[in-house]
Design a protein around this motif. Sequence first.
Motif, PDB file in Angstrom:
ATOM      1  N   ALA A  35       0.945  -1.127   0.015  1.00  0.00           N
ATOM      2  CA  ALA A  35      -0.285   0.050  -0.116  1.00  0.00           C
ATOM      3  C   ALA A  35       0.825   1.342   0.155  1.00  0.00           C
ATOM      4  CB  ALA A  35      -0.988   0.011   1.195  1.00  0.00           C
ATOM      5  N   ILE A  36       2.021   1.266   0.604  1.00  0.00           N
ATOM      6  CA  ILE A  36       2.830   2.402   0.534  1.00  0.00           C
ATOM      7  C   ILE A  36       3.670   2.693  -0.533  1.00  0.00           C
ATOM      8  CG2 ILE A  36       5.073   3.067   1.804  1.00  0.00           C
ATOM      9  CD1 ILE A  36       4.062   1.832   4.487  1.00  0.00           C
ATOM     10  N   LEU A  37       3.741   1.459  -1.323  1.00  0.00           N
ATOM     11  CA  LEU A  37       4.336   1.838  -2.558  1.00  0.00           C
ATOM     12  C   LEU A  37       3.507   2.437  -3.764  1.00  0.00           C
ATOM     13  CD1 LEU A  37       6.230  -1.581  -3.149  1.00  0.00           C
ATOM     14  CD2 LEU A  37       7.136   0.443  -2.473  1.00  0.00           C
ATOM     15  N   ASP A  38       2.175   2.779  -3.505  1.00  0.00           N
ATOM     16  CA  ASP A  38       1.345   3.737  -4.164  1.00  0.00           C
ATOM     17  C   ASP A  38       1.895   4.754  -4.650  1.00  0.00           C
ATOM     18  OD1 ASP A  38      -0.755   5.593  -4.637  1.00  0.00           O
ATOM     19  OD2 ASP A  38      -1.760   3.943  -4.909  1.00  0.00           O
ATOM     20  N   ASN A  39       1.848   5.285  -5.786  1.00  0.00           N
ATOM     21  CA  ASN A  39       2.527   6.281  -6.506  1.00  0.00           C
ATOM     22  C   ASN A  39       2.214   7.693  -5.785  1.00  0.00           C
ATOM     23  OD1 ASN A  39       4.278   4.969  -8.221  1.00  0.00           O
ATOM     24  ND2 ASN A  39       2.680   5.015  -9.986  1.00  0.00           N
ATOM     25  N   GLY A  40       1.096   7.764  -5.044  1.00  0.00           N
ATOM     26  CA  GLY A  40       0.677   8.988  -4.485  1.00  0.00           C
ATOM     27  C   GLY A  40       1.201   9.370  -2.948  1.00  0.00           C
ATOM     28  N   ILE A  41       1.904   8.349  -2.560  1.00  0.00           N
ATOM     29  CA  ILE A  41       2.428   8.412  -1.313  1.00  0.00           C
ATOM     30  C   ILE A  41       3.764   9.004  -1.281  1.00  0.00           C
ATOM     31  CG2 ILE A  41       3.021   7.127   0.894  1.00  0.00           C
ATOM     32  CD1 ILE A  41       0.121   6.872   0.166  1.00  0.00           C
ATOM     33  N   VAL A  42       3.999  10.314  -1.136  1.00  0.00           N
ATOM     34  CA  VAL A  42       5.101  11.020  -1.558  1.00  0.00           C
ATOM     35  C   VAL A  42       5.268  12.183  -0.338  1.00  0.00           C
ATOM     36  CG1 VAL A  42       5.358  10.680  -3.933  1.00  0.00           C
ATOM     37  CG2 VAL A  42       3.916  12.828  -2.887  1.00  0.00           C
ATOM     38  N   SER A  43       6.412  12.464  -0.133  1.00  0.00           N
ATOM     39  CA  SER A  43       6.700  13.639   0.848  1.00  0.00           C
ATOM     40  C   SER A  43       7.415  14.891  -0.067  1.00  0.00           C
ATOM     41  CB  SER A  43       7.428  13.425   1.766  1.00  0.00           C
ATOM     42  OG  SER A  43       7.877  14.292   2.730  1.00  0.00           O
ATOM     43  N   SER A  44       7.089  15.959   0.296  1.00  0.00           N
ATOM     44  CA  SER A  44       7.858  17.243  -0.136  1.00  0.00           C
ATOM     45  C   SER A  44       9.188  17.408   0.629  1.00  0.00           C
ATOM     46  CB  SER A  44       7.040  18.299  -0.273  1.00  0.00           C
ATOM     47  OG  SER A  44       5.920  18.310  -1.366  1.00  0.00           O
ATOM     48  N   THR A  45       9.962  17.979  -0.009  1.00  0.00           N
ATOM     49  CA  THR A  45      11.391  18.047   0.929  1.00  0.00           C
ATOM     50  C   THR A  45      12.138  19.223  -0.180  1.00  0.00           C
ATOM     51  OG1 THR A  45      13.195  17.435   1.916  1.00  0.00           O
ATOM     52  CG2 THR A  45      12.902  16.358  -0.204  1.00  0.00           C
ATOM     53  N   ARG A  46      13.029  19.592   0.507  1.00  0.00           N
ATOM     54  CA  ARG A  46      13.805  20.824  -0.093  1.00  0.00           C
ATOM     55  C   ARG A  46      15.414  20.676  -0.156  1.00  0.00           C
ATOM     56  NH1 ARG A  46      11.372  26.339   1.347  1.00  0.00           N
ATOM     57  NH2 ARG A  46       9.206  25.728   1.294  1.00  0.00           N
ATOM     58  N   ASP A  47      16.011  21.140  -1.281  1.00  0.00           N
ATOM     59  CA  ASP A  47      17.420  21.123  -1.269  1.00  0.00           C
ATOM     60  C   ASP A  47      17.912  22.628  -1.410  1.00  0.00           C
ATOM     61  OD1 ASP A  47      19.905  19.114  -2.084  1.00  0.00           O
ATOM     62  OD2 ASP A  47      19.944  20.963  -3.134  1.00  0.00           O
ATOM     63  N   THR A  48      18.941  22.839  -0.715  1.00  0.00           N
ATOM     64  CA  THR A  48      19.564  24.185  -0.781  1.00  0.00           C
ATOM     65  C   THR A  48      21.025  24.076  -1.201  1.00  0.00           C
ATOM     66  OG1 THR A  48      19.781  24.394   1.712  1.00  0.00           O
ATOM     67  CG2 THR A  48      17.895  25.276   0.739  1.00  0.00           C
ATOM     68  N   SER A  49      21.325  22.884  -1.681  1.00  0.00           N
ATOM     69  CA  SER A  49      23.072  22.883  -1.886  1.00  0.00           C
ATOM     70  C   SER A  49      23.415  23.575  -3.114  1.00  0.00           C
ATOM     71  CB  SER A  49      23.160  21.471  -2.014  1.00  0.00           C
ATOM     72  OG  SER A  49      22.570  20.820  -3.330  1.00  0.00           O
ATOM     73  N   HIS A  50      22.664  24.055  -3.935  1.00  0.00           N
ATOM     74  CA  HIS A  50      23.238  24.801  -5.323  1.00  0.00           C
ATOM     75  C   HIS A  50      23.135  26.533  -4.842  1.00  0.00           C
ATOM     76  CE1 HIS A  50      22.298  21.034  -6.664  1.00  0.00           C
ATOM     77  NE2 HIS A  50      22.839  21.203  -7.854  1.00  0.00           N
ATOM     78  N   THR A  51      23.906  27.015  -5.449  1.00  0.00           N
ATOM     79  CA  THR A  51      24.273  28.411  -5.546  1.00  0.00           C
ATOM     80  C   THR A  51      23.857  28.736  -7.105  1.00  0.00           C
ATOM     81  OG1 THR A  51      25.549  28.509  -3.698  1.00  0.00           O
ATOM     82  CG2 THR A  51      25.351  30.748  -5.161  1.00  0.00           C
ATOM     83  N   ALA A  52      22.728  29.656  -7.229  1.00  0.00           N
ATOM     84  CA  ALA A  52      22.300  30.135  -8.530  1.00  0.00           C
ATOM     85  C   ALA A  52      23.246  31.320  -8.878  1.00  0.00           C
ATOM     86  CB  ALA A  52      20.917  30.434  -8.815  1.00  0.00           C
ATOM     87  N   ASN A  53      23.654  31.413 -10.238  1.00  0.00           N
ATOM     88  CA  ASN A  53      24.352  32.692 -10.871  1.00  0.00           C
ATOM     89  C   ASN A  53      23.774  33.271 -12.003  1.00  0.00           C
ATOM     90  OD1 ASN A  53      26.355  34.236 -12.392  1.00  0.00           O
ATOM     91  ND2 ASN A  53      27.583  33.629 -10.341  1.00  0.00           N
ATOM     92  N   ILE A  54      23.531  34.265 -12.340  1.00  0.00           N
ATOM     93  CA  ILE A  54      22.897  34.614 -13.368  1.00  0.00           C
ATOM     94  C   ILE A  54      23.355  34.455 -14.705  1.00  0.00           C
ATOM     95  CG2 ILE A  54      21.484  36.784 -12.325  1.00  0.00           C
ATOM     96  CD1 ILE A  54      23.499  38.577 -13.322  1.00  0.00           C
ATOM     97  N   THR A  55      24.826  34.212 -14.457  1.00  0.00           N
ATOM     98  CA  THR A  55      25.524  33.493 -15.786  1.00  0.00           C
ATOM     99  C   THR A  55      25.592  32.166 -15.843  1.00  0.00           C
ATOM    100  OG1 THR A  55      27.740  33.630 -14.619  1.00  0.00           O
ATOM    101  CG2 THR A  55      26.946  35.935 -15.792  1.00  0.00           C
ATOM    102  N   THR A  56      25.161  31.371 -15.019  1.00  0.00           N
ATOM    103  CA  THR A  56      25.336  29.785 -15.119  1.00  0.00           C
ATOM    104  C   THR A  56      23.948  29.264 -15.745  1.00  0.00           C
ATOM    105  OG1 THR A  56      26.817  29.923 -13.125  1.00  0.00           O
ATOM    106  CG2 THR A  56      25.540  27.910 -13.912  1.00  0.00           C
TER     107      THR A  56
END
Length: 145
Positions: A35-56
């Motif tokens: 039952a847990i393997l159902d595709n709708g059983i998800v959790s939202s999470t965040r990643d902050t490991s990248h630094t964005a640059n306007i030239t990249t």
Amino acid sequence: MALISDLKTRLAKLLRDTANQRWTDDEKTECLSEAILDNGIVSSTRDTSHTANITTQEYDLPDGVEIIEDIFIKNGSIVTKVPYSDYTISGGKIFFPAGAPVSGTMIIVYKVKLTDADNIPDKYTLFILHKAAVKAYEMLLAQAE
């Protein structure tokens, strides 16, 4: 949040089988895991490991990321939501054709598939219990044939 052991106790009560007379403990675990393997059983999470640059233009997706919900860029105290039209995702990369809209810490909000080893958010417990109960009764019917 619930662990699979908590869900198993609740499933036994739902099935009216707390003494494991119709289903074994392992069978109940199997039903819950499926039952847990159902595709709708998800959790939202965040990643902050990248630094964005306007030239990249190109950034690697963090490991395990499959479904991105949103991308934000934080510069100081200002958080900017990046419109979907400003980036594409392909081949494990985020691509900004015109470069990132602002420089700063990129916040990637994404969905992660939950497994039976995870704490299950309360919003999913009833769905999982009922789906596991259906599976348990399907097992019982298959044994009767």
